[in-house]
Design an enzyme around this catalytic site. Structure first.
Site, short mmCIF file in Angstrom:
data_model
loop_
_atom_site.label_atom_id
_atom_site.label_comp_id
_atom_site.label_asym_id
_atom_site.label_seq_id
_atom_site.Cartn_x
_atom_site.Cartn_y
_atom_site.Cartn_z
N SER A 235 0.83 -1.20 0.00
CA SER A 235 0.00 0.00 0.00
C SER A 235 0.86 1.26 0.00
CB SER A 235 -0.97 -0.04 1.19
OG SER A 235 -1.94 0.96 1.10
N HIS B 137 -6.48 -5.90 -1.44
CA HIS B 137 -5.49 -4.82 -1.27
C HIS B 137 -4.39 -5.37 -0.37
CE1 HIS B 137 -3.97 -0.72 -1.13
NE2 HIS B 137 -3.87 -0.81 0.18
N ASP C 148 -8.18 -3.02 -7.24
CA ASP C 148 -7.66 -2.77 -5.90
C ASP C 148 -8.74 -2.11 -5.04
OD1 ASP C 148 -4.96 -2.31 -4.18
OD2 ASP C 148 -6.28 -0.57 -4.00
#
Length: 401
Positions: free
Chosen positions: A182, A346, A279
């Protein structure tokens, strides 16, 4: 490829309960690897501090045997702060202070020390860099907030951590993989070439971004909310001077170089892009942010993809198209690996179930771990892009955001 069975909310809840039970049982059986926190000594003397002024930290689990001179560095993720209020608030949480973080971290997935769960990197030195600056380790600024000072010193934290790790053997590394999830995946784009330069030609350095390929894309209403967000972040955190110089020289808009699609063409070090084409973070915060859906027409689709209407699915293909368009210039490039699946997820490298397990997501009959290994060790071609949702039956549709 087999068509996915319909995914319902009830099935999702049951699946989640099942996964929790199985994961808990597996954790006991596996004797989960818990790694202590290490505070970087004397970091404050160079101004390398978290938002609240606490020292930066990492977790290191030593390698052994043939992997003793291999190093895997994993940036922690956790969003950003882009204005004085959000950074001041963040400073009082575990995202801005090592004093508020858990002192033990579970190492799983790409950080696992079990050869059955992490076949290529299990015996390397594995490091998790804690995230406490709110700017993907790129900023170098501060501001006064009442009687306190908020420090945005991500670049200095990076420098201090690498300096400390070099004293522990990183400077003698033969193989290195810089990775992150991330906001941590985004950080790899800012520091990949720098790590190669610092370690010199003796080490093979490669980089992987997991769920860090944040797109410069309009939302469903035609507005672009991520540009002003990143623009204000770069300005507040003083990050411009630490962004890729070649990228900066190619644009009159410096904050563009906070977007991976504009940075990647200027990176010289081999790269692997691990990302979902749908995502979940980008789906919820960039492509369909709350501001673009004032009537809540996407609320059910946001939490359960099987409830999305035909028109909503067609709209979501626009997010996938934007991802594939941004990656198109790198198709066929031997230095660039890709695992771009069509799962609603994610971050997939630190979760054992998605990294390497009997039921892990696969592309071209390979798990993420296998394809990343093929790319790093140059065993085979390592670019795989999934068909459009809902075709992939191997997905773990994890909707946490």
């Amino acid at each position: 490829m087999a068509r996915r069975r319909p995914w319902t909310w009830a099935a999702g809840v049951l699946a989640a309960v099942f996964v929790v039970v199985v994961s808990a049982a597996a954790a006991v059986a596996e004797k989960r690897l818990l790694v202590d926190m290490t505070l970087v000594p004397d970091a404050a003397s160079t101004g390398a501090v978290c938002l609240d002024g606490s020292p930066p930290a990492y977790h290191l689990h030593r390698g052994s045997g043939a992997g003793a001179r291999g190093w895997l560095l994993q940036f922690e993720g956790g969003g950003w702060c882009n204005n004085a209020r959000s950074c001041a608030e963040r400073a009082g949480t575990r995202r801005g202070s090592t004093s508020l973080m858990n002192k033990l971290e579970v190492f799983s997935g790409v950080l696992s020390n079990d050869s059955a769960m992490n076949p290529d990197f299990y015996n390397w030195n594995r490091v998790k860099l804690r995230y406490c600056d709110g700017g993907s380790f790129a900023g170098d600024s501060e501001f006064t907030n009442g009687s306190s000072v908020i420090y945005m010193r991500g670049q200095r934290i990076w420098d201090a951590v690498i300096t400390d790790l070099c004293q522990k053997g990183l400077d003698k590394a033969e193989k290195v993989l810089l990775s992150g999830c991330s906001a941590g995946g985004l950080a790899t784009f800012f520091h990949c070439d720098n790590l190669q330069e610092r370690l010199g030609g003796a080490a093979t350095v490669k980089c992987m971004s997991d769920a860090g390929f944040f797109l410069d894309v309009d939302d469903i209403s035609g507005n672009n909310t991520i540009r002003p967000f990143f623009s204000s972040l770069v300005a507040l955190q003083g990050a411009e001077k630490n962004l890729n110089k070649d990228c900066l020289n190619s644009t009159l808009i410096p904050y563009q170089c906070f977007f991976p699609q504009y940075v990647l063409p200027n990176i010289k070090t081999p790269y692997f892009i691990l990302n979902s084409a749908y995502d979940v973070y980008q789906f919820h915060h960039i492509f369909v942010p709350p501001s673009s859906d004032p009537r809540g027409q996407w609320s059910r689709c946001n939490t359960d993809p099987s409830t999305c209407s035909i028109s909503q699915i067609a709209t979501l293909q626009g997010l996938r198209s934007a991802m594939l368009t941004a990656l198109k210039p790198f198709e066929g490039e031997p230095m660039v690996g890709m695992f771009v699946n069509s799962c609603f997820a994610h971050c997939q490298s630190e979760l054992q179930d998605t990294w390497f397990a009997p039921n892990s997501p696969t592309l071209q009959n390979e798990t993420i771990a296998e394809l990343v290994g093929d790319w790093y060790f140059e065993r085979d071609a390592a670019q795989a892009i999934d068909c459009a949702y809902p075709c992939d039956s191997s997905c773990h549709n994890i909707i946490p955001f």
